[in-house]
Design an enzyme around this catalytic site. Structure first.
Site, mmCIF file in Angstrom:
data_model
loop_
_atom_site.group_PDB
_atom_site.id
_atom_site.type_symbol
_atom_site.label_atom_id
_atom_site.label_comp_id
_atom_site.label_asym_id
_atom_site.label_seq_id
_atom_site.Cartn_x
_atom_site.Cartn_y
_atom_site.Cartn_z
ATOM 1 N N SER A 10 0.841 -1.190 0.000
ATOM 2 C CA SER A 10 0.000 0.000 0.000
ATOM 3 C C SER A 10 0.880 1.246 0.000
ATOM 4 O O SER A 10 1.690 1.421 -0.906
ATOM 5 C CB SER A 10 -0.962 -0.042 1.183
ATOM 6 O OG SER A 10 -1.992 0.933 1.044
ATOM 7 N N HIS A 68 -7.958 -5.356 0.089
ATOM 8 C CA HIS A 68 -6.719 -4.603 0.297
ATOM 9 C C HIS A 68 -6.005 -5.080 1.562
ATOM 10 O O HIS A 68 -6.610 -5.229 2.626
ATOM 11 C CB HIS A 68 -7.052 -3.116 0.416
ATOM 12 C CG HIS A 68 -5.858 -2.234 0.468
ATOM 13 N ND1 HIS A 68 -4.958 -2.130 -0.577
ATOM 14 C CD2 HIS A 68 -5.386 -1.379 1.432
ATOM 15 C CE1 HIS A 68 -4.012 -1.272 -0.266
ATOM 16 N NE2 HIS A 68 -4.232 -0.811 0.951
ATOM 17 N N GLU A 123 -9.394 -5.089 -4.219
ATOM 18 C CA GLU A 123 -8.707 -4.182 -3.298
ATOM 19 C C GLU A 123 -9.687 -3.311 -2.495
ATOM 20 O O GLU A 123 -9.821 -3.438 -1.291
ATOM 21 C CB GLU A 123 -7.758 -3.275 -4.085
ATOM 22 C CG GLU A 123 -6.560 -3.987 -4.683
ATOM 23 C CD GLU A 123 -5.379 -4.062 -3.738
ATOM 24 O OE1 GLU A 123 -5.484 -3.594 -2.593
ATOM 25 O OE2 GLU A 123 -4.338 -4.603 -4.153
#
Length: 479
Positions: free
Chosen positions: A182, A389, A303
């Site tokens: 991320s 995610h 995600e």
């Protein structure tokens, strides 16, 4: 001398300072050399996490206490060492440049170290303590002094510490892999284009690291993109500070006041300062100015499935710039409004940008491998339609016990495979090895990736390429 701990065949050293505490007059300055000590220093416990807002259940944050004095790192190395120096893997945590730490149990490096690598996890300054500027700060510094990207400077300082000290832990400073997820993945790409990071690492892994994000400039406002100094001035005004506030006044503000309102990663924490970062990642990759090293990158299959394209917030209204024809074409490619709403943000922010960076890196002749993570535990059925995610993190570290719900045999197989691919890549610059499916190199087999599925890794063409083609055309028009 550091006094660490040993367990399960691995030695660990925690809370090791790699820079001076960035407090008082050192707030909003580049990281300074760490303090020295005489004799033994305890290194069995983690240091404080950096100042940040509440974790909201994110397992990547780590335990309190919290402090501005947080620039420490942690090392795991096999207890039985000897022979050739070991590859080093340096983890950069995610959290939108606002949350996270290298101290979370999720990132414990024991199981990776057992595979024959030295693992390092780091803290770096976050939020307005890590990514901030103001005209009062600019007035006191020289023109060539780096500014605003203090969190990124911390990451570079940690890599310099690794270069200087890895050998003491059995590591090879000439074989360092940086990997992150991320915001940590975005940081890896920024390090690949940062001049002062060149040569500090030799392989890179980008997990859900975006790729097409645009940064603010230090002092120049752009349409819809205020500068870092404008954002700093707006925060100071909202915090009730005087218009003629000085750098000393800013440094006297209690750290917790800097948390409100929380800065948004996509707007407040990405800055081209002209020294540490001289251009955006996608522009550097397009011009071939990124570090020419082996690269793994990829994203998860669902995600941001819960963020709708019409939602405001950190990522804005992601489809506002689309023409009616572009919107209609994408609706058809997603099979209608429901599929579009559920998946277009993930494709806009993660999947298409990952493909774009992979194509650019491979076009430069650099070894590149693309992946998609689509493993969903049986204990977590839900409406996501895939892997959400950050859900790949416990698999990469082979730390499924930190997930907090039952994990099955297929999860164990997936964790073994990912950790093996990642550590083999760190050792050799190629993730492939005996006993597992071949991961096709992206340049040699264009637009093919390794898909981590519930049934095991599968080499295949990039899924949903028609959707990504439409998004690429959209980006080509608006950028």
């Amino acid at each position: 001398m550091l006094v660490g701990a040993a367990a399960d065949g691995v030695e660990s050293f925690k809370g090791v300072p790699f820079a001076a505490p960035p407090v008082g007059p050192l707030r909003w300055l580049r990281p300074q050399p760490p303090p020295t000590w005489q004799g033994e220093r305890p290194a069995a416990d983690y240091g404080a996490i950096c100042i940040q807002p509440p974790a909201n259940g994110d397992p990547g944050v780590g335990p309190l206490p919290m402090s501005e004095d947080c620039l420490t790192l942690n090392v795991w190395t096999p207890e039985a060492r000897g022979g050739a120096p070991l590859p080093v893997m340096v983890w950069i945590h995610g959290g939108g440049y606002n949350n996270g730490s290298g101290t979370a149990a999720l990132y414990d490096g024991t199981k990776l170290a057992r595979r024959g690598v030295v693992v390092v996890t780091i803290n770096y300054r976050l939020g307005r303590l890590g990514f901030f500027d103001h005209p009062a700060l600019a007035a006191e510094r020289g023109r060539e002094e780096p500014a605003a990207n203090y969190g990124l400077m911390d990451q570079i300082a940690a890599l310099e510490w690794v270069r200087d000290n890895a050998a003491a832990f059995g590591g090879d400073p000439s074989n360092v892999t940086v990997f992150g997820e991320s915001a940590g993945g975005a940081a890896v790409t920024q390090l690949m284009v940062a001049p002062s990071a060149r040569g500090l690492f030799h392989r890179a892994v980008v997990q859900s690291g975006m790729g097409r994000q645009r940064s603010a400039e230090l002092a120049l406002d752009r349409p819809g993109r205020p500068s870092a100094q404008s954002l700093g001035r707006a925060w100071a005004r909202g915090a009730g500070l005087a218009a003629d506030v000085t750098a000393d006044d800013l440094r006297a503000v209690p750290a917790e006041r800097l948390l409100s309102p929380m800065p948004a990663f996509y707007s407040d924490n990405l800055i081209v300062d002209g020294v540490v970062l001289t251009e955006d990642v996608v522009e550097a990759f397009a011009a071939g100015r990124q570090a020419p090293l082996p690269l793994i990158l990829g994203a998860n299959s669902a995600e941001f499935w819960w963020i709708r394209p019409s939602d405001a917030g950190a990522y804005g209204r992601t489809d506002d710039a689309m023409t009616e024809a572009e919107h209609d074409a994408l609706l058809a490619a997603y099979g209608g409004p429901e599929g579009y709403d559920q998946h277009v943000v993930s494709d806009l922010v993660f999947n298409e940008p990952a493909r774009r960076l992979a194509r650019l890196h491979a076009a430069g002749g650099h070894p590149t491998w693309l992946y998609r993570f689509d493993v969903v535990p049986e204990s977590n059925p839900g409406p996501s339609g895939g892997a959400t995610h950050a859900s790949e993190r416990p698999y990469v570290f082979d730390n499924l016990h930190t997930v907090g719900r039952p994990m099955g045999e297929r999860d164990e197989r997936a964790a073994t495979a990912m950790a093996d691919y990642w550590t083999t890549f760190a050792a050799t610059g190629n993730p492939n090895g005996p006993g597992r499916p071949t991961w096709p190199e992206f340049g040699a087999e264009r637009d093919r990736l390794l898909d981590f599925t519930n049934h095991g890794p599968v080499a295949r063409p990039i899924p949903n390429a028609d959707r990504l083609d439409l998004i690429e055309a959209f980006y080509d028009r608006v950028r």
